[in-house]
Design a protein around this motif. Structure first.
Motif, mmCIF file in Angstrom:
data_model
loop_
_atom_site.group_PDB
_atom_site.id
_atom_site.type_symbol
_atom_site.label_atom_id
_atom_site.label_comp_id
_atom_site.label_asym_id
_atom_site.label_seq_id
_atom_site.Cartn_x
_atom_site.Cartn_y
_atom_site.Cartn_z
ATOM 1 N N ALA A 186 56.934 33.940 93.099
ATOM 2 C CA ALA A 186 55.737 33.861 92.258
ATOM 3 C C ALA A 186 56.030 34.286 90.812
ATOM 4 O O ALA A 186 55.469 33.728 89.862
ATOM 5 N N LEU A 187 56.915 35.268 90.661
ATOM 6 C CA LEU A 187 57.260 35.749 89.311
ATOM 7 C C LEU A 187 58.293 34.862 88.617
ATOM 8 O O LEU A 187 58.467 34.944 87.400
ATOM 9 N N ALA A 188 58.984 34.007 89.390
ATOM 10 C CA ALA A 188 60.151 33.284 88.876
ATOM 11 C C ALA A 188 59.835 32.330 87.735
ATOM 12 O O ALA A 188 60.671 32.099 86.868
ATOM 13 N N ALA A 189 58.622 31.760 87.725
ATOM 14 C CA ALA A 189 58.285 30.790 86.668
ATOM 15 C C ALA A 189 57.983 31.478 85.339
ATOM 16 O O ALA A 189 57.951 30.821 84.289
ATOM 17 N N GLY A 190 57.731 32.779 85.373
ATOM 18 C CA GLY A 190 57.440 33.500 84.134
ATOM 19 C C GLY A 190 56.059 33.224 83.586
ATOM 20 O O GLY A 190 55.799 33.440 82.402
ATOM 21 N N ASN A 191 55.147 32.744 84.437
ATOM 22 C CA ASN A 191 53.773 32.464 84.000
ATOM 23 C C ASN A 191 52.963 33.757 84.012
ATOM 24 O O ASN A 191 52.868 34.424 85.044
ATOM 25 N N LYS A 192 52.369 34.097 82.870
ATOM 26 C CA LYS A 192 51.713 35.410 82.764
ATOM 27 C C LYS A 192 50.483 35.520 83.666
ATOM 28 O O LYS A 192 50.164 36.603 84.175
ATOM 29 N N TYR A 193 49.791 34.389 83.882
ATOM 30 C CA TYR A 193 48.593 34.440 84.737
ATOM 31 C C TYR A 193 48.976 34.636 86.207
ATOM 32 O O TYR A 193 48.328 35.401 86.923
ATOM 33 N N ILE A 194 50.028 33.947 86.635
ATOM 34 C CA ILE A 194 50.499 34.125 88.015
ATOM 35 C C ILE A 194 51.046 35.541 88.191
ATOM 36 O O ILE A 194 50.805 36.182 89.218
ATOM 37 N N SER A 195 51.759 36.037 87.179
ATOM 38 C CA SER A 195 52.312 37.404 87.269
ATOM 39 C C SER A 195 51.205 38.445 87.393
ATOM 40 O O SER A 195 51.317 39.404 88.161
ATOM 41 N N LYS A 196 50.107 38.245 86.641
ATOM 42 C CA LYS A 196 48.973 39.166 86.748
ATOM 43 C C LYS A 196 48.344 39.100 88.143
ATOM 44 O O LYS A 196 47.944 40.120 88.705
ATOM 45 N N ALA A 197 48.267 37.868 88.678
ATOM 46 C CA ALA A 197 47.684 37.699 90.014
ATOM 47 C C ALA A 197 48.547 38.368 91.071
ATOM 48 O O ALA A 197 48.020 38.953 92.041
ATOM 49 N N VAL A 198 49.867 38.299 90.917
ATOM 50 C CA VAL A 198 50.786 38.961 91.851
ATOM 51 C C VAL A 198 50.511 40.465 91.872
ATOM 52 O O VAL A 198 50.357 41.083 92.939
ATOM 53 N N TYR A 199 50.444 41.049 90.688
ATOM 54 C CA TYR A 199 50.203 42.496 90.589
ATOM 55 C C TYR A 199 48.852 42.868 91.209
ATOM 56 O O TYR A 199 48.739 43.857 91.953
ATOM 57 N N LYS A 200 47.852 42.043 90.944
ATOM 58 C CA LYS A 200 46.502 42.320 91.446
ATOM 59 C C LYS A 200 46.473 42.307 92.980
ATOM 60 O O LYS A 200 45.872 43.184 93.613
ATOM 61 N N LYS A 201 47.131 41.318 93.586
ATOM 62 C CA LYS A 201 47.138 41.199 95.050
ATOM 63 C C LYS A 201 47.917 42.349 95.685
ATOM 64 O O LYS A 201 47.527 42.871 96.735
ATOM 65 N N MET A 202 49.027 42.721 95.048
ATOM 66 C CA MET A 202 49.827 43.832 95.592
ATOM 67 C C MET A 202 49.068 45.161 95.473
ATOM 68 O O MET A 202 49.165 46.023 96.344
ATOM 69 N N VAL A 203 48.299 45.313 94.388
ATOM 70 C CA VAL A 203 47.523 46.542 94.194
ATOM 71 C C VAL A 203 46.488 46.705 95.307
ATOM 72 O O VAL A 203 46.225 47.823 95.770
ATOM 73 N N HIS A 204 45.904 45.582 95.759
ATOM 74 C CA HIS A 204 44.936 45.645 96.865
ATOM 75 C C HIS A 204 45.588 46.248 98.115
ATOM 76 O O HIS A 204 44.941 46.990 98.869
#
Length: 855
Positions: A156-174
């Motif tokens: 998910a982080l590999a593309a370097g897309n800032k919106y996807i990266s934020k979503a990754v962090y948000k889901k992991m925080v849950h």
């Protein structure tokens, strides 16, 4: 009854298996909702749960709509709550192949990272339910699931897309928030999974969460094991790690201490650089930029392992080495450490690590020296001394170097250091400037690079030191004026003029010597530095100098820059603002924003809008997708400007911060038609309303207040341009109750003209005929019929045919040729003077009718 329920569940699952990949969103949603109801039953067999998961995995990459994805996650949540152990085990099994695929992707796309994010959401739902409900699940199964999750976090982080990266962090925080002990348990689980560099992605997200929560105790506890993975599996990797993985590791590296650096990281980096330098060099670069330590004490060791790579024949390796020195310098606040780096690099340039036989190798070292100027050293005097020492090293090189490309690049890098002369420019450097410009071996490109270097050196308190250079600079400008067709010579004149403009402000004596300079710069006829031909021939650096020169002249000399003189300079600014090169556009945009922020910014804005309108009037609208660079000519390619660039240009020149109401209204009126050009409307149809909003005006009140002026471009009695039509449509959309009544009156007045009802069919035919052509050709046909010139001097082809028969045959051939579509060569009849006068009178008559009908 139970048997019926079982049969119903079986039917539901059977239908679900058929519809899971159904393209119809409605049908598959029905099946998914039925499965969700079925999943809540505690008596569902374990094989049924496995089957549901097996079929649901097909949704990864297939479901693009949010409703279907939410329905899948809902099923996962229900199943995890009812059958935690089965779901954890089988989720890891069904997703493991997709996770492995993500870790093997070299250049991840946006869509592929999106798929990883969806799969990650699936696993996060499972883990969240497990930790929240404290379900009894074998630790090995959870460990396997976390291992699979690491692959999806990386993907998910590999593309370097800032919106996807934020979503990754948000889901992991849950997941981390699902229990007090969860972050610690999750960190322990990451240590227990099979070690690999991909584990670092999930570890970085966890460390970022802990850092934001200020949980220093847990950070200290987890830092060591994660660093061990970083050192062993990333620095020790035999394949080049992906950039986004290196970027994410900064959340781990920022917590490193000097003990960690000395004991673990530096020895591992040195060892890896000896074994696989081309693989690990980029990792070392990101390692240094990720640390929050001052690296001054490590510069000797790091400079040695990085500097040895400049001898490589691979350009990419040399570029990475040059950038690595920038990262190293940015982490050094001690001037002595920075000086050690520069000394080492000049030694490499002179062959300490082996002779650099290629010019590109020497240029790479020079680039590294320039990059070191981005250091973290503070203090004006300290930087002054450091820059002076570096400039002395450059002088030695400049005096001996003969390769033009290397010389130019060396001067560009010296310019970066010259900007740090805060108190004085070294005398040795000034003397060399004087000598170098007069050397016969100095080419035009080298001279221009020297002038650029002088511009960087002489600024602020150091400008007075350049007064002695004025005669030489004026000579450069005069030479450019005499060789206006030589763009490289004129480019020197532009760079020299940038310095002369600064010098003219120093004192009156300096200004008194500027006569020849002003006569060239203020020549509105010749336009030496701002004519279209010159601007289209020169590179980005010269265009930026033109922008800088224009800014200085407009800002510092408003009394000299009359409307006639300033107009071409405004035109040059608009040319650069809409240039294809992004650095040129960015530099021009910043310059225009500075100009508009000053007193009198409104008049500058109006002048720039007028130039924009002139540019747009010659701009043909072609959709970017349809513009074929291969088919279009070079001229068309140069003229074509993308709609997004034009839109941004109009927005830039139309915004004056803190403009009063009167000035804001003037800008809004001036920008109304230009902001509705077809190119701009294609990109953003609300451009004008956004301009008005930024000027803090209300659109409807503005239209009401200035209705007559807003409709002036419509009530012309002439055919409207596309821009005018678009602008009128916008006004109607904003305030139909205000705009339409006067417009209806205007149209009614036009249509109420009695003369419109007495137009004959013949007059309408004349109106449709292009200007200069005759509609009534009967007179011309009569003249042609009476013309004997066509029949004169016809050679007799055969004695058997009479003259009349031969003429009849010629006419027959013409008729046949016309029927077959062949072109028949017609000769214009020779008219007498009287006949020409009669035709001219007929044309005049039709022209008057055409003009009347057009009106």
């Amino acid at each position: 009854m139970a048997e019926h329920a079982a049969i119903s569940s079986a039917d539901i699952l059977k239908k679900f298996a058929q519809n899971v990949t159904n393209p119809s969103t409605k049908e598959r949603l029905e099946s998914l909702n039925d499965v969700a109801l079925c999943s809540s039953k505690q008596d569902l067999p374990e094989n049924a749960v496995k089957g549901i998961l097996k079929y649901l995995v097909q949704s990864v990459g297939a479901y693009q709509d949010a409703k279907s994805r939410r329905a899948v996650l809902k099923i996962i949540q229900i199943l995890t709550k009812a059958f935690p152990a089965v779901v954890v085990k089988n989720t890891a099994i069904v997703l493991s192949s997709k996770s492995s695929l993500q870790t093997n992707v070299v250049n991840a796309s946006h869509s592929l990272s999106g798929e990883s994010l969806y799969a990650l959401a699936w696993i996060c739902v499972v883990l969240k339910e497990i930790y929240r409900n404290k379900a009894q699940v074998p630790s090995d199964d959870i460990k396997q699931l976390v291992s699979v999750q690491c692959g999806f976090v990386y993907g998910a982080l590999a593309a370097g897309n800032k919106y996807i990266s934020k979503a990754v962090y948000k889901k992991m925080v849950h997941v981390f928030k699902s229990g007090d002990k969860v972050p610690e348990e999750y960190g322990q689980m990451l240590q227990n999974v099979e070690p690999s560099m991909f584990v670092l992605s999930a570890a970085s997200v966890l460390m970022k969460y802990l850092y934001n929560k200020r949980n220093q105790d847990l950070i200290t506890k987890l830092k060591g094991p994660f660093l061990e993975i970083f050192v062993k599996h990333l620095l020790g990797s035999r394949t080049k790690p992906q950039i986004q993985l290196l970027v994410s590791c900064k959340d781990i590296l920022r917590h490193c201490s000097h003990d960690d650096m000395k004991g673990q990281i530096l020895p591992a980096a040195q060892k890896s650089m000896l074994r696989n330098p081309e693989v690990i060099l980029e990792s070392v670069d990101y390692l240094m930029s990720g640390l929050s330590l001052d690296l001054g004490q490590y510069v000797t060791d790091l400079s040695k392992i990085i500097g040895s790579q400049f001898g490589s024949k691979e350009e990419n390796t040399r570029q990475e080495a040059a950038h690595a020195f920038k990262s190293l310098a940015e982490q050094c606040s001690d001037h002595e450490a920075v000086e050690k780096i520069v000394t080492h690099l000049f030694a490499v340039l002179n062959g300490s690590e082996g002779k650099l036989s290629m010019a590109d190798q020497r240029i790479s070292v020079l680039q590294a020296i320039g990059n070191v100027s981005k250091n973290a050293v503070s203090g004006a005097n300290t930087l002054q001394n450091l820059s002076t020492n570096v400039s002395e090293n450059f002088l030695t090189l400049l005096q001996s170097e003969v390769h033009e490309g290397t010389l130019v690049h060396a001067l560009q890098m010296l310019s970066l250091w010259c900007t740090k002369f805060y108190t004085c420019v070294p005398d040795k450097l000034i003397l060399w400037f004087k000598k170098a410009l007069s050397l016969k071996t100095s080419t035009s490109a080298v001279r221009n690079a020297y002038l650029q270097c002088m511009n960087a050196a002489f600024q602020g308190d150091t400008i007075p030191q350049a007064v002695d250079l004025i005669p030489m600079l004026i000579q450069t400008v005069t030479k450019a004026s005499g060789q206006a067709n030589q763009s490289n010579i004129v480019a020197e004149g532009v760079t020299a003029s940038c310095l002369l403009v600064k010098l003219s402000l120093v004192d009156i004596q300096a200004e008194s010597k500027m006569g020849p300079f002003w006569s060239v710069v203020l020549d509105a006829q010749k336009q030496l530095f701002i004519n279209d031909k010159f601007l289209s021939q020169v590179g980005d650096d010269v265009l930026m100098n033109v922008v800088t020169l224009s800014e200085r002249l407009i800002l510092e000399y408003p009394q000299k820059m009359t409307e006639k003189i300033s107009k071409p300079y405004y035109g040059a600014l608009i040319y650069c603002l809409t240039h294809k090169s992004r650095p040129v556009r960015h530099h021009t945009e910043l310059t225009i924003k500075r100009l508009l922020s000053l007193l009198g910014g409104t008049s500058i804005s109006l002048a720039l809008i007028a130039e924009c309108e002139e540019l747009l009037s010659n701009q043909k609208f072609i959709e970017p997708e349809l513009f074929d660079t291969e088919k279009e000519s070079t001229v068309e390619q140069l003229k074509y400007i993308k709609p997004i660039i034009l839109t941004r240009a109009v927005m830039t020149v139309s915004y004056v911060e803190k403009a009063d109401v009167k000035d804001a209204e003037a800008i809004a009126k001036a920008s109304l038609v230009p902001a509705h050009h077809p190119c701009i409307v294609y990109e953003n149809k609300d451009t004008w309303t956004e301009i008005v909003a930024k000027l803090k005006l209300d659109c409807k009140n503005f239209v009401r207040k200035h209705l007559s002026e807003c409709l002036k471009f419509v009530m012309t009695g002439k055919d409207l341009s596309e821009s005018s039509k678009n602008a009128f449509s916008c006004l109607v959309r904003i305030a139909p109750d205000i705009v339409l009544p006067p417009m209806i009156q205007y149209v009614s007045r036009l249509l109420g003209n009695a003369e419109l009802t007495v137009i004959t069919r013949e007059e309408y035919g004349i109106f449709l005929t292009p200007s200069g052509e005759l509609f009534d050709k009967s007179m011309l046909e009569k003249f042609e019929k009476n013309d004997d010139s066509k029949q004169a001097n016809i050679k007799r082809e055969n004695k058997l045919y009479s003259y009349a028969e031969q003429m009849a045959e010629i006419e027959l051939r013409k008729e046949l040729d016309k029927k077959k579509g062949r072109s028949v060569k017609e000769t214009k009849p020779k008219l007498t003077k009287k006949q020409e006068e009669m035709l001219e009178a007929q044309r005049e008559k039709e022209s008057k009718i055409r003009s009347r009908l057009t009106e």
